[in-house]
Motif scaffolding. Sequence first.
Motif: not given
Length: 197
Positions: A117-122, A165-168
């Motif tokens: 996976s390649h999670p989006k990180v905000t 941090v928010e990690i999908a």
Amino acid sequence: MFRALFLVVAIALPCSASADSTRLPQSCVPGADPEQRQRCDDAVSRQLNSSSQSTPLDGGWRLVKTRNPNGGADIVAIMRTADTTRSDLNLAGLSLRCAEFGTEVMLTLLEQQPRASHPKVTLAAGSDRVQLEASVNQSAESIVLPPSASALAAGPWQTFPELTVEIATTPTPTRGTIPLAGLANAMRALRSSCALR
């Protein structure tokens, strides 16, 4: 203490280490009862003391040096645990470690993620907000941020008190806050240690 120990284990192992070598004892699972957590803390402490050296730094940061199980240069990193009162249990913390070219930035999770996976990180520090595409390391417990995160840690993040941090992650996003006080001094300690490896 559980998050701190888990973070040290995750950052102290090279990305090339096998998943089996990063396994925590069976008592180390999210939601474990207090007795299980104590057994986990004791087991991980024994494991770390045999191969790692940890030095406290300003602001709750730690400098961790670990013998590389594959030989070669020691693994050197700085780490900061997430604010437990404002973070999901899944987020253990933030680490930066010596890499072949500069510094590698990682977010460590308690729950494994799909390796492909390649999670989006905000990430947000003050009013600065950025969304990055990350990757999952071989242990499946650390989210490796792209090189642009190293530039943020070396500059703008050092002027803010915290990083949100928010990690999908799946099945639900992981959110949290990581204190940044002391990051500038921790980065200096990391750079000095990287040069001496």
